[in-house]
Design a protein around this motif. Structure first.
Motif, PDB file in Angstrom:
ATOM      1  N   ASP A 184       0.721  -1.126  -0.014  1.00 20.22           N
ATOM      2  CA  ASP A 184      -0.207  -0.333   0.471  1.00 20.22           C
ATOM      3  C   ASP A 184       1.217   1.062  -0.121  1.00 20.22           C
ATOM      4  O   ASP A 184       0.473   2.686  -0.654  1.00 20.22           O
ATOM      5  CB  ASP A 184      -0.506   0.280   0.709  1.00 20.22           C
ATOM      6  CG  ASP A 184      -2.251  -1.238   1.250  1.00 20.22           C
ATOM      7  OD1 ASP A 184      -2.755  -1.368   0.239  1.00 20.22           O
ATOM      8  OD2 ASP A 184      -2.715  -1.082   1.698  1.00 20.22           O
ATOM      9  N   LEU A 185       1.948   1.713   0.555  1.00 20.52           N
ATOM     10  CA  LEU A 185       2.421   2.330   0.645  1.00 20.52           C
ATOM     11  C   LEU A 185       3.529   2.491  -0.404  1.00 20.52           C
ATOM     12  O   LEU A 185       3.928   3.639  -1.188  1.00 20.52           O
ATOM     13  CB  LEU A 185       4.160   2.389   1.830  1.00 20.52           C
ATOM     14  CG  LEU A 185       3.390   2.321   3.230  1.00 20.52           C
ATOM     15  CD1 LEU A 185       4.415   2.550   4.763  1.00 20.52           C
ATOM     16  CD2 LEU A 185       3.338   4.202   3.433  1.00 20.52           C
ATOM     17  N   VAL A 186       3.656   1.469  -1.005  1.00 15.39           N
ATOM     18  CA  VAL A 186       4.947   1.564  -2.135  1.00 15.39           C
ATOM     19  C   VAL A 186       3.376   2.562  -3.671  1.00 15.39           C
ATOM     20  O   VAL A 186       4.177   3.194  -4.286  1.00 15.39           O
ATOM     21  CB  VAL A 186       4.857   0.565  -2.562  1.00 15.39           C
ATOM     22  CG1 VAL A 186       6.122   0.339  -4.449  1.00 15.39           C
ATOM     23  CG2 VAL A 186       6.285  -0.606  -1.279  1.00 15.39           C
ATOM     24  N   GLU A 230       2.003   6.055  -6.925  1.00 18.38           N
ATOM     25  CA  GLU A 230       0.692   6.864  -7.391  1.00 18.38           C
ATOM     26  C   GLU A 230       1.505   8.493  -8.013  1.00 18.38           C
ATOM     27  O   GLU A 230       1.211   9.527  -8.328  1.00 18.38           O
ATOM     28  CB  GLU A 230      -0.079   7.105  -6.969  1.00 18.38           C
ATOM     29  CG  GLU A 230      -0.718   5.373  -7.552  1.00 18.38           C
ATOM     30  CD  GLU A 230      -2.157   5.303  -6.202  1.00 18.38           C
ATOM     31  OE1 GLU A 230      -3.292   4.984  -6.480  1.00 18.38           O
ATOM     32  OE2 GLU A 230      -2.044   5.422  -5.208  1.00 18.38           O
ATOM     33  N   LEU A 231       2.191   8.766  -6.191  1.00 18.84           N
ATOM     34  CA  LEU A 231       2.320  10.359  -6.730  1.00 18.84           C
ATOM     35  C   LEU A 231       3.871  11.100  -7.510  1.00 18.84           C
ATOM     36  O   LEU A 231       3.686  10.985  -7.880  1.00 18.84           O
ATOM     37  CB  LEU A 231       3.430  10.076  -4.941  1.00 18.84           C
ATOM     38  CG  LEU A 231       4.435  11.714  -4.631  1.00 18.84           C
ATOM     39  CD1 LEU A 231       3.277  12.810  -5.037  1.00 18.84           C
ATOM     40  CD2 LEU A 231       5.130  11.819  -3.175  1.00 18.84           C
ATOM     41  N   LEU A 232       4.578   9.849  -8.195  1.00 16.29           N
ATOM     42  CA  LEU A 232       5.726   9.368  -9.008  1.00 16.29           C
ATOM     43  C   LEU A 232       4.958   9.977 -10.366  1.00 16.29           C
ATOM     44  O   LEU A 232       4.950  10.592 -11.163  1.00 16.29           O
ATOM     45  CB  LEU A 232       6.333   8.068  -8.659  1.00 16.29           C
ATOM     46  CG  LEU A 232       7.296   8.290  -8.294  1.00 16.29           C
ATOM     47  CD1 LEU A 232       8.332   7.164  -7.880  1.00 16.29           C
ATOM     48  CD2 LEU A 232       8.725   9.562  -7.993  1.00 16.29           C
ATOM     49  N   ASP A 233       3.303   8.665 -10.334  1.00 18.63           N
ATOM     50  CA  ASP A 233       3.184   8.930 -11.914  1.00 18.63           C
ATOM     51  C   ASP A 233       2.214  10.477 -11.890  1.00 18.63           C
ATOM     52  O   ASP A 233       2.132  10.966 -12.744  1.00 18.63           O
ATOM     53  CB  ASP A 233       1.867   7.758 -11.821  1.00 18.63           C
ATOM     54  CG  ASP A 233       1.188   7.890 -12.945  1.00 18.63           C
ATOM     55  OD1 ASP A 233       1.684   8.467 -13.693  1.00 18.63           O
ATOM     56  OD2 ASP A 233       0.158   7.109 -13.208  1.00 18.63           O
ATOM     57  N   ASP A 234       1.740  10.800 -11.213  1.00 20.76           N
ATOM     58  CA  ASP A 234       1.246  12.284 -10.821  1.00 20.76           C
ATOM     59  C   ASP A 234       1.810  13.554 -10.912  1.00 20.76           C
ATOM     60  O   ASP A 234       1.145  13.954 -11.549  1.00 20.76           O
ATOM     61  CB  ASP A 234       0.178  12.848  -9.526  1.00 20.76           C
ATOM     62  CG  ASP A 234      -1.044  11.906  -9.446  1.00 20.76           C
ATOM     63  OD1 ASP A 234      -1.367  11.312  -9.874  1.00 20.76           O
ATOM     64  OD2 ASP A 234      -1.530  11.996  -8.279  1.00 20.76           O
TER      65      ASP A 234
END
Length: 513
Positions: A113-115, A120-124
């Motif tokens: 879940d943390l990964v 998702e943050l990097l993708d955004d």
């Protein structure tokens, strides 16, 4: 209040600060946390809380210093990693975001879940290479979580690493049928152009389609995938059957607001912004590729991005938000313009490129041409336009991310968008003829060398070969055209609608132009 807390243990200070936050008293919260830092200078919890408050109050440099101090003491502090990454993201420092996240996840294994939050943050942030690398790092370390494999498959596809992407997507379908909900079938069929129906993907997807209790989302994903596969092999009747079912499912779930769209076009046509205009940036040029999706925007952007002086940022989501702030916000209009320009420039320029032409290929930025030119008078627009029936068919054949192109599942809605967008672009072309150049899809695919050369000349780009070879495997393409845009430009899709005219009579209701 701080005097009363003197000598109290750290949790009491933090509890008091939390109470003040809930009351909305940011000044008192800041005073308490400053005093707590003096009492507990090494406390990561105090520094994290204080960083959040000072950032809210505009002290981003101090917030960053506090967070980096926490990470210097404990490089594996996940809370500080995410908080610092979000701070940097807001400033448009996406390269720095990637560095912070990479450092926070390279030493220890974390739960999936943390990964996924980090991915998702990097993708955004548009850091898809780093996001894919993080997925691959976890997979190599033994993670069998299908969600990570699915995310890896999507990212690797966008990076052009199709063989490894297929491996990841097949793993998902072999281990968790929830992958049908995650559009993995579409991911598989988008990795290639099928030569005949003997490819195992055809039987695989038909087999999944027979499963009981499929959700509408899973069924639509399978149907769109099968429609695409049958279109590849020229089985247009079968393709139409699958695509019609898929579009019916999605259209029933979305119900795009056609009246609101028409009102928005009328509002743009009648709107006159104040005459205020900011100074043009001296050292860079904002470049926008606009038009309807599936009109050649991705192909044109990918080719222009091969120029060393052009940096493509994909489809940025910022302009609708900033437009709302400028037009309806409080304060002086010029100040609102300046804030919007600073925010958008930070997201477009970021911290990893010195290119002079910065490219945003969000097609729907055609709604904001007047505002863009108020923010950046030197902005240039390439308006992609395609034969209406071909454009309509191509939209109808795609499954888009929810909330992006919700008009694309019904031909009446598609026709309304084509009509409205063309009316608005005619208006902009009349008002700003020097800032906008029309790029006809048919010319782009029929004679790409001449068209690209003329576009480059119009932009005053230094000479460079924009045509030879294919996109390298490191380029990023995130749209529905991610496979096609990496292939040599061809005219295969010209007048494509005629293949479907007998099966999709709705196409004949759209003007033939």
């Amino acid at each position: 209040m701080t005097d009363a807390l003197t000598g109290a243990p750290e949790p009491v200070w933090l509890e008091c600060a939390q109470m003040l936050i809930l009351r909305g008293d940011s000044e008192a919260t800041l005073a308490v946390l400053d005093a707590a830092l003096a009492q507990f200078p090494a406390s990561p919890e105090v520094r994290l809380a204080l960083a959040g408050i000072v950032f809210q109050q505009g002290s981003s440099e101090r917030a960053e210093s506090l967070l980096r101090g926490v990470l210097d003491d404990d490089p594996d502090c996940v809370a500080a990693t995410f908080q610092l990454a979000r701070l940097l993201k807001e400033q448009g420092r996406m390269h720095a975001v990637a560095s912070v996240v990479r450092a926070g996840f390279q030493r220890e294994r974390h739960d999936a879940d943390l990964v996924i939050r980090a991915v998702e943050l990097l993708d955004d942030c548009g850091r898809k290479r780093e996001a894919a690398a993080l997925c691959e790092h976890e997979i190599a370390a033994g993670s069998g979580d299908p969600r990570l494999h699915a995310y890896a498959g999507m990212l690797l596809t966008q990076l052009g690493q199709f063989e490894l992407a297929r491996k990841r997507q097949e793993y998902v379908l072999d281990h968790d049928l929830a992958g049908l909900e995650w559009h993995v079938p579409l991911g598989l069929t988008g990795l290639q152009r099928y030569a005949d129906g003997s490819h195992p993907d055809f039987a695989r997807l038909r087999r999944y389609l027979l499963l009981p209790d499929l959700s509408d989302q899973a069924r639509a994903s399978l149907l769109f995938g099968l429609g695409k596969a049958h279109d590849d092999i020229g089985d247009y009747a079968q393709a139409t059957g699958y695509l019609r079912q898929a579009n019916t499912i999605v259209h029933a779930a979305t119900r795009w607001p056609r009246k609101r769209w028409r009102r928005s076009i009328e509002a743009r046509l009648s709107r006159t912004l104040p005459a205020e205009q900011l100074a043009a940036p001296m050292d860079w040029t904002p470049l926008f590729i606009i038009g309807l999706p599936r009109s050649g925007t991705t192909v044109l952007a990918e080719r222009l991005a091969r120029h060393p002086e052009v940096c493509q940022r994909g489809e940025l989501p910022w302009l609708p938000v900033l437009a709302e702030q400028v037009i309806t916000g409080s304060g002086e209009y010029r100040e609102r313009l300046q804030r919007a320009a600073v925010t958008y420039a930070a997201q477009l320029r970021q911290d990893d490129s010195s290119a002079r032409w910065m490219l945003d290929k969000q097609p729907h930025n055609f709604m904001h041409v007047d505002l863009i030119l108020a923010l950046f008078p030197n902005a240039r627009f390439l308006y992609c336009r395609r034969h209406a029936r071909d454009n309509a068919l191509s939209l109808w054949m795609q499954s888009f991310q929810a909330g992006t192109q919700d008009f694309a599942y019904d031909f009446t809605d598609i026709g309304a968008v084509i009509h409205g967008s063309r009316r608005l672009m005619k208006h902009w072309l009349t008002r700003y003829p020097d800032a906008i150049r029309t790029v006809e899809y048919e010319q782009l695919v029929a004679d790409p060398a001449s068209l690209l050369r003329s576009v480059a000349d119009w932009l005053e780009l230094p000479p460079h070969d924009l045509l030879s070879g294919n996109a390298d495997s490191g380029s990023i393409i995130s749209t529905a055209s991610l496979w096609q845009a990496r292939q040599p430009i061809n005219a295969r899709s010209l007048r494509r609608w005629k293949n479907y005219a007998a099966y999709v009579p709705e196409l004949l209701q759209i003007p033939d132009n």
